[in-house]
Design an enzyme around this catalytic site. Sequence first.
Site, PDB file in Angstrom:
ATOM      1  N   ASP A  56      48.868 -78.493  64.242  1.00  0.00           N
ATOM      2  CA  ASP A  56      48.711 -77.216  64.932  1.00  0.00           C
ATOM      3  C   ASP A  56      49.270 -77.278  66.342  1.00  0.00           C
ATOM      4  O   ASP A  56      49.445 -78.354  66.911  1.00  0.00           O
ATOM      5  CB  ASP A  56      47.222 -76.847  65.025  1.00  0.00           C
ATOM      6  CG  ASP A  56      46.625 -76.535  63.671  1.00  0.00           C
ATOM      7  OD1 ASP A  56      47.375 -76.172  62.750  1.00  0.00           O
ATOM      8  OD2 ASP A  56      45.390 -76.656  63.542  1.00  0.00           O
ATOM      9  N   TYR A 103      42.776 -89.496  61.937  1.00  0.00           N
ATOM     10  CA  TYR A 103      42.778 -88.598  63.095  1.00  0.00           C
ATOM     11  C   TYR A 103      41.704 -89.044  64.080  1.00  0.00           C
ATOM     12  O   TYR A 103      40.668 -89.583  63.681  1.00  0.00           O
ATOM     13  CB  TYR A 103      42.476 -87.160  62.663  1.00  0.00           C
ATOM     14  CG  TYR A 103      43.662 -86.396  62.119  1.00  0.00           C
ATOM     15  CD1 TYR A 103      44.499 -85.693  62.971  1.00  0.00           C
ATOM     16  CD2 TYR A 103      43.924 -86.366  60.759  1.00  0.00           C
ATOM     17  CE1 TYR A 103      45.585 -84.975  62.476  1.00  0.00           C
ATOM     18  CE2 TYR A 103      45.006 -85.655  60.251  1.00  0.00           C
ATOM     19  CZ  TYR A 103      45.831 -84.963  61.121  1.00  0.00           C
ATOM     20  OH  TYR A 103      46.908 -84.251  60.636  1.00  0.00           O
TER      21      TYR A 103
END
Lengths: 254, 254
Positions: free
Chosen positions: B61, B119
């Site tokens: 994103d 992540y």
Amino acid sequence: MQHISSDSVLRNLLVTISYDGRSFHGWQIQQNGITVQEVFQNALRNIVGEFYDLKGCSRTDSGVHANMYCISVKIAHPIPPERLKAALNRWLPQEVACLDCSEVAPDFHARYACKSKRYVYKIWNSDTRNPFLNGYALFYRYPLDAELLNRAAQDYVGKHDFTSFCTPDKRKMGDMTRNVKSCEVIRDGNLVTFTVEADGFLYNMVRIMVGTLLDISSGRLAPDSIPKIIAKKDRSCAGITARPCGLYLDRVNY
Amino acid sequence: MQHISSDSVLRNLLVTISYDGRSFHGWQIQQNGITVQEVFQNALRNIVGEFYDLKGCSRTDSGVHANMYCISVKIAHPIPPERLKAALNRWLPQEVACLDCSEVAPDFHARYACKSKRYVYKIWNSDTRNPFLNGYALFYRYPLDAELLNRAAQDYVGKHDFTSFCTPDKRKMGDMTRNVKSCEVIRDGNLVTFTVEADGFLYNMVRIMVGTLLDISSGRLAPDSIPKIIAKKDRSCAGITARPCGLYLDRVNY
């Protein structure tokens, strides 16, 4: 436009901030760009309604960061220090944070009361740049031997005339003696950090100290050359002035 | 404008980069802003003289960072991988670094060959912002109990249908099952870090996992609510979607 209330009703406050120097042309107000002093003065005026004379603990160059920077300011407004801290954090830009506010003795001056300061200089030492340290550390691609540089840096320690480590500046003639209390070069992975504490620093002194270590690393200067450079009292004998982006005012001791 | 050489003469390269997501509207090329794919494609074209089809390991994103992001690309140019790495670092903007280039098997695909990804989500947990983490961590001023959140996060581990942790997206319907291999919440001073490794991630999955933990911290959700939220398969049962600035693609495993 400037209005200072009579001294009798003023409280003296010590304000501690930190700031990301990438966004600023240093501390001191100037014509050519936005400075920390200017944004702090504007934030304070928005809270207390008046411009006040700020005493900063030091000048910092354009692009230099501060983990801790101290300001003393006498204000008439009765706002409690804790509320002033919160209000400053609302009015200051994201690149500046107010860490603490407290009331201090009327004669306290953030610059003159300072017993010592500590600076940190960060070097990203790798053949590949680190995108997260762009503007936050010097990118240096040739191998650095941190242990060798740490040994060399011990020659900075002590009370010396640091004329060789000062960019000539007409505004700041006078006693060039400074007492360096400690110096350290350490490596943590690809990050090499130079830390120095002294009772005071000359103009560009830390950046020239670092540049001299880099010139020792590259072989342009011998590992034992620092005492000789100090003795010469000649700026041209020392190394380059390392870029400002790696420099952090780390601690101010009162 | 686009020209792809015949497949027979193409070498398949795996390129590893890192990037500061503050400057980019994510990985994938789009009309509305500069993306990592666009700047990478332009840098590569400047070196090898042609546009090539890039296979990125995932979408990220806008504002999300990558400590490690992998791209596979088939090129006709005979440049050695090590020289391509150096050339990319000259042509890429400062916010992107090429960490590695190597030749891989012709059928290797950076996205489909991926066995797992890790992540990291960073939270600056203090009543005062950190100017150096502006855009690099979520600033969260209310107390976080990292040990409590770490215990709650263990309920994410395992093979589950993560529909509740996916922003509905017509482009990505299909199997919503993902295998979360490990989850950890740790505190280091004011920095709280959430680390998660899985065989794959749904759209906004990590950000919703973090947002749900923040809602557990604030008391809006119970500490044992994660298994129930997973069972509901309903996005509205989970917590908020935490802001992108704290998220880093940290590792891609092949």
